[in-house]
Design an enzyme around this catalytic site. Structure first.
Site, mmCIF file in Angstrom:
data_model
loop_
_atom_site.group_PDB
_atom_site.id
_atom_site.type_symbol
_atom_site.label_atom_id
_atom_site.label_comp_id
_atom_site.label_asym_id
_atom_site.label_seq_id
_atom_site.Cartn_x
_atom_site.Cartn_y
_atom_site.Cartn_z
ATOM 1 C CG HIS A 180 5.923 3.264 1.507
ATOM 2 N ND1 HIS A 180 4.564 3.412 1.515
ATOM 3 C CD2 HIS A 180 6.233 2.555 2.626
ATOM 4 C CE1 HIS A 180 4.055 2.816 2.584
ATOM 5 N NE2 HIS A 180 5.043 2.285 3.280
ATOM 6 C CB ALA A 195 -0.954 -0.010 1.194
ATOM 7 C CG HIS A 252 2.207 6.355 1.363
ATOM 8 N ND1 HIS A 252 3.349 6.961 1.859
ATOM 9 C CD2 HIS A 252 1.760 5.542 2.352
ATOM 10 C CE1 HIS A 252 3.545 6.557 3.100
ATOM 11 N NE2 HIS A 252 2.606 5.680 3.423
ATOM 12 C CB ALA A 253 4.494 10.446 -1.843
#
Ligand code: PAF
Length: 281
Positions: free
Chosen positions: A37, A32, A34-35
């Site tokens: 990560h 899941a 996102h920016a």
């Protein structure tokens, strides 16, 4: 980018990199992505010859089975994001691959893992240490990248690294925020539009408390943050602790520690979704 699902293939791929003298960066994730990560992955890509990103929704760190069941699973989008960030290997194993037998190891690093999240999520940090120690042993990274949003998690992992003698560098990376201040988290996608609209009030209160703290006591600052957030319909503070940034123990006075951090967990909405954040004073 290679997508690898078995430990054997992972080790095979890494042994040829090692033979060529290449450095290895590891970014452990539960998917899941996102920016936030993406920022860890890009940093690892910049600092290492090879970057491995693990995508594994680790069941042993979930004390709440509902939380595990509703955790977002977005493997295809995750792999596309990793590819665009320049990752070399996505390691996406099954639960059976990681835990062919139940992991009976017990990690205990008090007080670091006993306070705050540790006190409210029994077994959570034990599960984190189980999976992260396995990943460290298989990947043998030179550097491992973790987001500072999970402030306490990094402190616990540092204790584990020292305890087990892993020869690697833990690289903490700054929290990445949405434009309105909300700390990026995989759980944010579970918020309804109304919940998403009030969630930024958490960081807003934390930011405002930095000024408030300059002329008020620790106790008054805790009350200030809690009452400001609890005044928002739909938000409910589980805890807000002002602690020594190293030991994670509560402080009574601002002078009690060289570096001070306020760590918060807030329930948002009816489901509710647990949101965590922190602020330095
Ligand atoms: O921070 C996370 O996403 C997880 O706790 C981690 C470190 C990937 C272990 O499962």
């Amino acid at each position: 980018m290679k997508i690898i699902t078995t430990i054997k293939d992972l080790q095979l791929a890494l042994s040829s990199e090692r033979n060529n003298g290449h450095s290895v960066g590891l970014v452990p994730t539960m998917g899941a992505l996102h920016a936030g990560h993406a920022s860890l992955v890009k940093r690892s890509v910049a600092e290492n010859d090879v970057t491995v990103v693990s995508i594994f929704l680790n069941p042993t760190q979930f004390n709440d089975q509902n939380d595990l069941a509703r955790y977002p699973r977005t493997l295809d989008a995750d792999c596309a994001l990793l590819q665009s960030c320049g990752a070399d290997i996505a390691f996406a194993p099954s639960v059976e691959e990681i835990y062919p037998e139940p992991d009976t190891r017990h990690f205990s690093y008090p007080p670091t893992d006993a306070v705050m999240e540790g006190a409210r999520r029994p077994g959570h940090f034990n599960g984190v240490c189980q999976i992260v120690s396995k990943l460290f042993a298989w990947v043998e990274p030179d550097r491992a990248y973790f987001g500072e949003k999970d402030y306490q998690q990094i402190a616990v992992i540092r204790r584990m690294v020292a305890d087990l003698g892993f020869k690697l560098q833990i690289v903490p990376c700054p929290v990445v925020r949405e434009a309105d201040g909300l700390a990026m988290s995989s759980r944010n996608t579970l918020l309804s539009p109304d919940e998403r609209a009030i969630a930024p009030r958490i960081y807003e209160a934390l930011k405002a408390s930095q000024d408030f703290a300059k002329s008020h006591s620790v106790t008054a600052t805790i009350q200030y943050v809690c009452s400001r957030i609890n005044a928002v319909k739909g938000l409910d503070v589980e805890y807000f602790s002002i602690v020594d940034a190293d030991s994670l123990l509560d402080i009574r006075n601002w002078e009690d520690a060289q570096s001070v951090v306020g760590c918060i967990t807030v329930y948002c909405g009816a489901k509710p979704i647990r949101l965590i954040d922190h602020i330095h004073y």
